[in-house]
Design a protein around this motif. Sequence first.
Motif, PDB file in Angstrom:
ATOM      1  N   ILE A 119      23.677  30.130  49.891  1.00 15.89           N
ATOM      2  CA  ILE A 119      22.868  29.402  48.909  1.00 15.89           C
ATOM      3  C   ILE A 119      23.529  28.048  48.655  1.00 15.89           C
ATOM      4  N   ASP A 120      22.816  26.989  48.971  1.00 14.70           N
ATOM      5  CA  ASP A 120      23.394  25.646  48.886  1.00 14.70           C
ATOM      6  C   ASP A 120      23.587  25.185  47.450  1.00 14.70           C
ATOM      7  N   ARG A 121      22.552  25.339  46.627  1.00 23.95           N
ATOM      8  CA  ARG A 121      22.601  24.862  45.245  1.00 23.95           C
ATOM      9  C   ARG A 121      21.953  25.888  44.314  1.00 23.95           C
ATOM     10  N   PRO A 122      22.728  26.715  43.636  1.00 21.28           N
ATOM     11  CA  PRO A 122      22.123  27.623  42.651  1.00 21.28           C
ATOM     12  C   PRO A 122      21.272  26.838  41.660  1.00 21.28           C
ATOM     13  N   GLY A 123      20.187  27.438  41.218  1.00 18.32           N
ATOM     14  CA  GLY A 123      19.278  26.764  40.304  1.00 18.32           C
ATOM     15  C   GLY A 123      19.230  27.439  38.940  1.00 18.32           C
ATOM     16  N   LEU A 124      18.839  26.674  37.952  1.00 20.73           N
ATOM     17  CA  LEU A 124      18.688  27.206  36.596  1.00 20.73           C
ATOM     18  C   LEU A 124      17.238  27.661  36.428  1.00 20.73           C
ATOM     19  N   LEU A 125      17.065  28.947  36.138  1.00 16.96           N
ATOM     20  CA  LEU A 125      15.744  29.569  36.074  1.00 16.96           C
ATOM     21  C   LEU A 125      15.478  30.098  34.673  1.00 16.96           C
ATOM     22  N   SER A 126      14.253  29.902  34.210  1.00 16.83           N
ATOM     23  CA  SER A 126      13.850  30.480  32.926  1.00 16.83           C
ATOM     24  C   SER A 126      12.419  30.972  33.028  1.00 16.83           C
ATOM     25  N   THR A 127      12.094  31.974  32.224  1.00 13.32           N
ATOM     26  CA  THR A 127      10.725  32.470  32.147  1.00 13.32           C
ATOM     27  C   THR A 127      10.031  31.765  30.990  1.00 13.32           C
ATOM     28  N   LEU A 128       8.957  31.061  31.291  1.00 17.49           N
ATOM     29  CA  LEU A 128       8.243  30.235  30.322  1.00 17.49           C
ATOM     30  C   LEU A 128       6.873  30.841  30.014  1.00 17.49           C
ATOM     31  N   PRO A 129       6.280  30.492  28.869  1.00 18.23           N
ATOM     32  CA  PRO A 129       5.061  31.170  28.428  1.00 18.23           C
ATOM     33  C   PRO A 129       3.779  30.680  29.103  1.00 18.23           C
ATOM     34  N   THR A 130       2.820  31.587  29.204  1.00 15.13           N
ATOM     35  CA  THR A 130       1.458  31.251  29.617  1.00 15.13           C
ATOM     36  C   THR A 130       0.492  31.768  28.553  1.00 15.13           C
ATOM     37  N   LYS A 150      15.176  21.662  51.622  1.00 16.78           N
ATOM     38  CA  LYS A 150      15.781  22.980  51.852  1.00 16.78           C
ATOM     39  C   LYS A 150      16.136  23.647  50.535  1.00 16.78           C
ATOM     40  N   HIS A 151      16.640  22.861  49.568  1.00 18.33           N
ATOM     41  CA  HIS A 151      16.959  23.423  48.260  1.00 18.33           C
ATOM     42  C   HIS A 151      15.705  23.997  47.607  1.00 18.33           C
ATOM     43  N   LEU A 152      14.599  23.259  47.667  1.00 23.25           N
ATOM     44  CA  LEU A 152      13.362  23.729  47.035  1.00 23.25           C
ATOM     45  C   LEU A 152      12.857  25.001  47.719  1.00 23.25           C
ATOM     46  N   HIS A 153      13.035  25.071  49.029  1.00 26.36           N
ATOM     47  CA  HIS A 153      12.661  26.284  49.755  1.00 26.36           C
ATOM     48  C   HIS A 153      13.495  27.466  49.275  1.00 26.36           C
ATOM     49  N   GLN A 154      14.807  27.236  49.100  1.00 31.00           N
ATOM     50  CA  GLN A 154      15.672  28.305  48.596  1.00 31.00           C
ATOM     51  C   GLN A 154      15.293  28.692  47.169  1.00 31.00           C
ATOM     52  N   TYR A 155      14.892  27.716  46.337  1.00 30.02           N
ATOM     53  CA  TYR A 155      14.472  28.042  44.974  1.00 30.02           C
ATOM     54  C   TYR A 155      13.257  28.963  44.982  1.00 30.02           C
ATOM     55  N   ALA A 156      12.367  28.756  45.938  1.00 32.76           N
ATOM     56  CA  ALA A 156      11.198  29.629  46.043  1.00 32.76           C
ATOM     57  C   ALA A 156      11.634  31.067  46.344  1.00 32.76           C
ATOM     58  N   ILE A 157      12.613  31.210  47.227  1.00 34.19           N
ATOM     59  CA  ILE A 157      13.135  32.545  47.563  1.00 34.19           C
ATOM     60  C   ILE A 157      13.833  33.157  46.345  1.00 34.19           C
ATOM     61  N   LEU A 158      14.665  32.363  45.667  1.00 38.47           N
ATOM     62  CA  LEU A 158      15.367  32.848  44.483  1.00 38.47           C
ATOM     63  C   LEU A 158      14.378  33.273  43.403  1.00 38.47           C
ATOM     64  N   PHE A 287      20.909  31.065  38.810  1.00 36.19           N
ATOM     65  CA  PHE A 287      20.589  32.034  39.855  1.00 36.19           C
ATOM     66  C   PHE A 287      21.082  31.513  41.197  1.00 36.19           C
ATOM     67  N   GLY A 288      21.861  32.350  41.870  1.00 38.15           N
ATOM     68  CA  GLY A 288      22.443  31.958  43.136  1.00 38.15           C
ATOM     69  C   GLY A 288      23.955  32.062  43.130  1.00 38.15           C
ATOM     70  N   VAL A 289      24.521  32.527  42.003  1.00 36.82           N
ATOM     71  CA  VAL A 289      25.959  32.805  41.925  1.00 36.82           C
ATOM     72  C   VAL A 289      26.178  34.312  41.988  1.00 36.82           C
ATOM     73  N   LYS A 290      27.454  34.718  42.113  1.00 34.95           N
ATOM     74  CA  LYS A 290      27.773  36.092  42.487  1.00 34.95           C
ATOM     75  C   LYS A 290      27.568  37.139  41.394  1.00 34.95           C
ATOM     76  N   ALA A 291      27.244  36.709  40.181  1.00 36.03           N
ATOM     77  CA  ALA A 291      26.967  37.636  39.076  1.00 36.03           C
ATOM     78  C   ALA A 291      26.048  36.924  38.098  1.00 36.03           C
ATOM     79  N   PRO A 292      25.351  37.669  37.255  1.00 39.75           N
ATOM     80  CA  PRO A 292      24.472  37.022  36.278  1.00 39.75           C
ATOM     81  C   PRO A 292      25.244  36.103  35.331  1.00 39.75           C
ATOM     82  N   VAL A 293      24.832  34.844  35.289  1.00 35.26           N
ATOM     83  CA  VAL A 293      25.367  33.855  34.353  1.00 35.26           C
ATOM     84  C   VAL A 293      24.169  33.384  33.531  1.00 35.26           C
ATOM     85  N   ILE A 294      24.154  33.737  32.234  1.00 37.07           N
ATOM     86  CA  ILE A 294      22.965  33.537  31.417  1.00 37.07           C
ATOM     87  C   ILE A 294      23.260  32.553  30.291  1.00 37.07           C
ATOM     88  N   LYS A 295      22.411  31.525  30.186  1.00 43.90           N
ATOM     89  CA  LYS A 295      22.551  30.519  29.138  1.00 43.90           C
ATOM     90  C   LYS A 295      21.486  30.747  28.071  1.00 43.90           C
TER      91      LYS A 295
END
Length: 336
Positions: A119-130, A150-158, A287-295
């Motif tokens: 994983i080249d660049r772990p991304g910050l992910l959040s669940t947002l409302p609909t 390539k990063h955006l492609h990996q974000y889609a997989i993540l 998301f993309g690091v070896k354990a859950p890191v939650i902000k």
Amino acid sequence: MRKRLAIDAMGGDHAPQAIVEGVNQALAAFDDIEIQLYGDEDKIRPYLTSKERVTIIHTREKIASDDEPAKAIRQKKEASMVLAAKAVKNGEADAIVSAGNTGALLAAGLFVVGRIKGIDRPGLLSTLPTTDGQGFDMLDLGANAENTPKHLHQYAILGSFYAKYVRNIDKPRIGLLNNGTEASKGDPLRKEAYDLLANDDSLHFVGNVEARDLMAGVADVIVADGFTGNAVLKTMEGTAMAILGQLKTTLTGGGLRTKLGALLVKDSLRGMKDSLDYSSAGGAVLFGVKAPVIKAHGSSDSQAIYHTIKQTRKMLATEVVTQLVTTFEATEKGTE
């Protein structure tokens, strides 16, 4: 086996009270977790009502909100956030939660916990409302200012992994945030990313999506570069707060008839407020690091901390990070 959570008790606007009170709620609700609270014991102890499955690791050093992130991680080796991250790295805890300095937590995640190979660049992910209450996952929300296709492609997989394993969506719909829905729209970054996503048969790519359609549930996962994603997140936060504030002012500042009407629609308005509040979905995940890191959000109250712990517990139960490691290591071996 119990899940071990390392929690930075000193991070956030309302620390340590909100953090510890959220921990009390979580320990009462879940009997399969153990909590390690990192921070000043004299300040933590008055709020801690739970006696079992919780320990305090005492330190008076902490990372302030205005500290330079990478420098703070290097120099404040006894800070509550740093000690919590080291516990995860050393296998003494399974995940870290903090409401403190976002940049510092991202640095701790990358440099202490460590990036998953492949994983080249772990991304910050959040669940947002609909509007339908289902929500959507979005990344990157600011872990990286610049990204490649390539990063955006990996974000889609993540994002697809997170939506599938944590939110139980069997075939998550992936949307690429763009300035129009046509395949030809966008700058070179978006156009190249579109081609990568469209040609990946493992993803359910639904094409480009516009920002105005996000809360309508146009996709389950939205992919964006970190600069754009963070701007959209802040816009959504600000718009929600402005709408709710204006409604409150209008309803409470009007005449008798307006106030009577407000009483009649109070429950509906409370439902609207809840639908715009994404704190119940938990915190943002590096998301993309070896354990859950939650902000958790810096202004988190005890309820938001409780939901963040609940989210972390589910990530550990579903072993979504383990699934990521397996997938990306196999991909790496296949390209060697």
